[in-house]
Design an enzyme around this catalytic site. Structure first.
Site, PDB file in Angstrom:
ATOM      1  CE1 TYR A  64      72.754  26.132  60.072  1.00  0.00           C
ATOM      2  CE2 TYR A  64      71.682  24.062  58.593  1.00  0.00           C
ATOM      3  CZ  TYR A  64      71.931  25.422  58.277  1.00  0.00           C
ATOM      4  OH  TYR A  64      71.556  25.762  57.605  1.00  0.00           O
TER       5      TYR A  64
ATOM      6  CD  GLN B 261      67.546  33.334  51.211  1.00  0.00           C
ATOM      7  OE1 GLN B 261      67.817  32.348  50.805  1.00  0.00           O
ATOM      8  NE2 GLN B 261      69.297  34.359  52.330  1.00  0.00           N
ATOM      9  CG  LEU B 262      69.920  37.553  46.630  1.00  0.00           C
ATOM     10  CD1 LEU B 262      71.071  36.742  45.760  1.00  0.00           C
ATOM     11  CD2 LEU B 262      69.774  38.619  45.984  1.00  0.00           C
TER      12      LEU B 262
ATOM     13  CG  HIS C  62      67.251  34.566  59.724  1.00  0.00           C
ATOM     14  ND1 HIS C  62      68.208  35.270  59.023  1.00  0.00           N
ATOM     15  CD2 HIS C  62      67.887  32.973  59.827  1.00  0.00           C
ATOM     16  CE1 HIS C  62      68.695  34.310  57.707  1.00  0.00           C
ATOM     17  NE2 HIS C  62      68.793  32.803  58.510  1.00  0.00           N
TER      18      HIS C  62
ATOM     19  N   GLY D 271      58.694  30.625  65.403  1.00  0.00           N
ATOM     20  CA  GLY D 271      57.825  30.137  66.259  1.00  0.00           C
ATOM     21  C   GLY D 271      56.661  29.183  66.038  1.00  0.00           C
TER      22      GLY D 271
ATOM     23  NE  ARG E  93      58.237  25.877  66.503  1.00  0.00           N
ATOM     24  CZ  ARG E  93      58.387  26.519  65.627  1.00  0.00           C
ATOM     25  NH1 ARG E  93      57.870  27.108  64.358  1.00  0.00           N
ATOM     26  NH2 ARG E  93      60.186  27.139  65.564  1.00  0.00           N
TER      27      ARG E  93
ATOM     28  NE  ARG F 247      65.204  26.910  65.117  1.00  0.00           N
ATOM     29  CZ  ARG F 247      64.876  27.875  64.981  1.00  0.00           C
ATOM     30  NH1 ARG F 247      64.059  28.357  65.220  1.00  0.00           N
ATOM     31  NH2 ARG F 247      66.494  28.610  65.551  1.00  0.00           N
TER      32      ARG F 247
HETATM   33  C1  LIG Z   1      68.622  25.434  59.474  1.00  0.00           C
HETATM   34  C2  LIG Z   1      68.088  26.941  59.380  1.00  0.00           C
HETATM   35  C3  LIG Z   1      68.407  27.325  58.464  1.00  0.00           C
HETATM   36  C4  LIG Z   1      68.073  28.252  58.398  1.00  0.00           C
HETATM   37  N1  LIG Z   1      68.545  29.170  56.827  1.00  0.00           N
HETATM   38  C5  LIG Z   1      67.805  30.254  56.458  1.00  0.00           C
HETATM   39  C6  LIG Z   1      68.340  31.100  55.146  1.00  0.00           C
HETATM   40  O1  LIG Z   1      69.281  30.377  54.499  1.00  0.00           O
HETATM   41  N2  LIG Z   1      68.268  31.798  54.725  1.00  0.00           N
HETATM   42  C7  LIG Z   1      66.907  32.812  55.029  1.00  0.00           C
HETATM   43  O2  LIG Z   1      66.691  33.983  54.617  1.00  0.00           O
HETATM   44  N3  LIG Z   1      66.482  32.714  56.484  1.00  0.00           N
HETATM   45  C8  LIG Z   1      67.008  31.147  56.644  1.00  0.00           C
HETATM   46  N4  LIG Z   1      66.775  30.233  58.137  1.00  0.00           N
HETATM   47  C9  LIG Z   1      65.106  31.646  58.756  1.00  0.00           C
HETATM   48  C10 LIG Z   1      64.159  30.460  57.978  1.00  0.00           C
HETATM   49  O3  LIG Z   1      64.036  30.957  57.014  1.00  0.00           O
HETATM   50  C11 LIG Z   1      62.771  31.492  59.033  1.00  0.00           C
HETATM   51  O4  LIG Z   1      63.053  32.450  59.145  1.00  0.00           O
HETATM   52  C12 LIG Z   1      63.741  31.031  60.146  1.00  0.00           C
HETATM   53  O5  LIG Z   1      63.369  30.228  60.791  1.00  0.00           O
HETATM   54  C13 LIG Z   1      61.783  30.928  60.887  1.00  0.00           C
HETATM   55  O6  LIG Z   1      61.267  29.821  62.696  1.00  0.00           O
HETATM   56  P1  LIG Z   1      61.112  29.090  63.447  1.00  0.00           P
HETATM   57  O7  LIG Z   1      62.223  27.887  62.717  1.00  0.00           O
HETATM   58  O8  LIG Z   1      60.884  29.529  64.149  1.00  0.00           O
HETATM   59  O9  LIG Z   1      59.792  28.584  62.280  1.00  0.00           O
HETATM   60  C14 LIG Z   1      66.775  29.093  58.618  1.00  0.00           C
HETATM   61  C15 LIG Z   1      66.177  28.826  59.198  1.00  0.00           C
HETATM   62  C16 LIG Z   1      66.868  27.482  59.855  1.00  0.00           C
HETATM   63  C17 LIG Z   1      66.498  26.926  61.175  1.00  0.00           C
END
Ligand SMILES: Cc1cc2nc3c(=O)[nH]c(=O)nc-3n(C[C@H](O)[C@H](O)[C@H](O)COP(=O)(O)O)c2cc1C
Length: 410
Positions: A74, A177-178, A304, A337, A339, A359
């Site tokens: 996940y 966040q909605l 996302h 991304g 990091r 992440r």
């Molecule tokens: C496990 C996980 C759950 C996430 N859940 C949400 C969420 O509930 N709402 C949302 O807007 N974005 C969600 N995201 C996206 C993050 O807000 C963000 O856009 C994204 O993780 C950024 O990229 P990165 O993981 O490469 O840093 C989620 C990302 C991950 C990895």
């Protein structure tokens, strides 16, 4: 009893054996990647404590070691072939830094003001649902680490801790966040609750109106021998039972996502709240222009984390056209991304006010709880400050496009 380091060592030896056999010619990480169905392959070393980490990738390896396969899936997944997930990283290589010399960098100020609040760092914790799937302390551990270090945290609708508790643990004005659901009554209740908890900003995520194909997640879930139902009930009832934002709401006939998410919903939300409205998931100049016309207060350029559509395009490459369309009329943030401190430097030079991470802090959380998140933030802040010094930039106001150049070779 086998320690986790033993287990990793066995796995490595087994993979090395296989790589030397029928899969001769493939490096172990490449084989691992193929086995996992792509995704982000841990690049770090396996560490036993947060202070052993040299960079944020070390936390990914530790998170993978600690989490059940389904939960790691996940966290790691992109969509389809995970091409957009990889593109987000690759995009940074298309921009190079132009450092300036002979500047006094004894004092470097990385603080940033967003809607009237000043944060010590421009690195923001992006919303992520279900953080108790990574560590029992979930969003609270994240809030304590972020608050203590002066980082903004954005809490997800699907959080496994309440907005009130997270706000208290953080100590500062977190954003909410909605996901608006398909039912206005529920949407209203969610935003009233966020307002009541003191959130000054509502972040509407607009990139997931129609589901997604998270193959890597499913592949990892198949490799997990446990029965999910023994910990959590499947379906909507099981989901909302662990999501305090839905406490007390009648969800009969409600779908938590809607393919009818249009500019009408944006207008309606605009009128329904006194919170600032930020749209998360904008990737084009056309939509940025519509944000301006609809009275939106801010944008997060995002795909996302490669978990929505498989566009194949990195967010750092989308950023300049959005910044150009907005022409300073609202703050533009970006995620996807990030990091390294140099990634943050490039995005801010391209015009972002702040960069969000997903992440990396979740790896820190999964590996070590609050101290893990704390160390991830410390590493990224340190790397970013170092880059500011190298480039001769003493405050974020001085960081502009002259400090980056787009690679024309690729
Ligand atoms: C496990 C996980 C759950 C996430 N859940 C949400 C969420 O509930 N709402 C949302 O807007 N974005 C969600 N995201 C996206 C993050 O807000 C963000 O856009 C994204 O993780 C950024 O990229 P990165 O993981 O490469 O840093 C989620 C990302 C991950 C990895």
């Amino acid at each position: 009893m086998a320690t986790s380091a033993d287990r990793i060592d066995h796995r490595r030896r087994f993979l090395t054996f296989l790589a030397g056999g029928p899969l001769l010619g493939l490096s172990v990480p490449a084989w691992l990647e193929a086995a996992a169905g792509a995704g982000e392959v841990p690049r770090g070393r396996l560490i036993a404590a947060p202070d052993e980490a040299l960079n944020v990738f070390d936390f990914e390896a530790a998170a993978r070691d600690k989490l059940p396969a389904a939960h790691f899936g996940y966290l790691a997944t992109g969509v389809d072939d995970d091409a957009t997930l990889r593109a987000n990283r690759e995009g940074f290589a298309r921009f190079q830094i132009r450092p300036r010399r002979l500047v006094d960098v004894a004092s470097v100020d990385t603080s940033v003001e967003l809607f009237g609040t000043t944060w010590k760092s421009p690195i923001v914790l992006a919303p992520a649902g279900g953080q108790k799937a990574f560590h029992a302390d979930g969003e609270i551990a994240v809030a304590k680490a972020a608050g203590a270090r002066g980082h903004l945290q954005i809490l997800a609708t699907g959080a496994t801790s309440s907005v009130e508790d997270v706000r208290a643990a953080h100590g500062g004005p977190i954003w909410f966040q909605l996901y608006p659901t398909d039912t206005w009554r529920i949407t209203q209740a969610l935003i009233k609750r966020a307002e009541g908890a003191g959130c000054p900003v509502l972040v509407l995520t607009v990139d997931l109106p129609a589901g997604r194909n998270t193959e890597t997640e499913r592949r990892f879930a198949r490799a997990d021998p446990r029965q999910c139902g023994s910990c959590h009930q499947p379906g909507l009832p099981g989901y909302v039972r662990r999501r305090p934002m839905f406490d007390g709401l009648d969800l009969t006939g409600v779908s938590l996502s809607s393919p009818r998410l249009t500019w009408d919903v944006v207008r309606r939300l605009r009128d329904a709240t006194r919170m600032k409205l930020v749209l998360k998931g904008i990737e084009t100049r056309e939509d940025a222009d519509l944000c301006v016309r609809h009275g939106v207060d801010g944008i997060i350029v995002s795909n996302h984390g490669g978990r929505a559509e498989e566009s194949g395009r990195s967010t750092v490459e989308c950023l300049p056209e959005v910044v150009d369309a907005v022409r300073g009329r609202m703050p533009v943030l970006v995620d996807g991304g990030f990091r390294r401190g140099t990634d943050v430097f490039k995005a801010l030079a391209l015009g972002a006010k702040a960069a969000c991470i997903g992440r990396p802090y979740l790896w820190g959380l999964a590996a070590f709880g609050q101290p893990g998140v704390d160390r991830v933030l410390e590493i990224l802040d340190r790397e970013f400050q170092l880059m500011m010094r190298h480039a001769g930039v003493t405050s974020l106001a001085r960081l502009d496009r002259t400090f980056v150049i787009a690679d024309r070779r690729g």
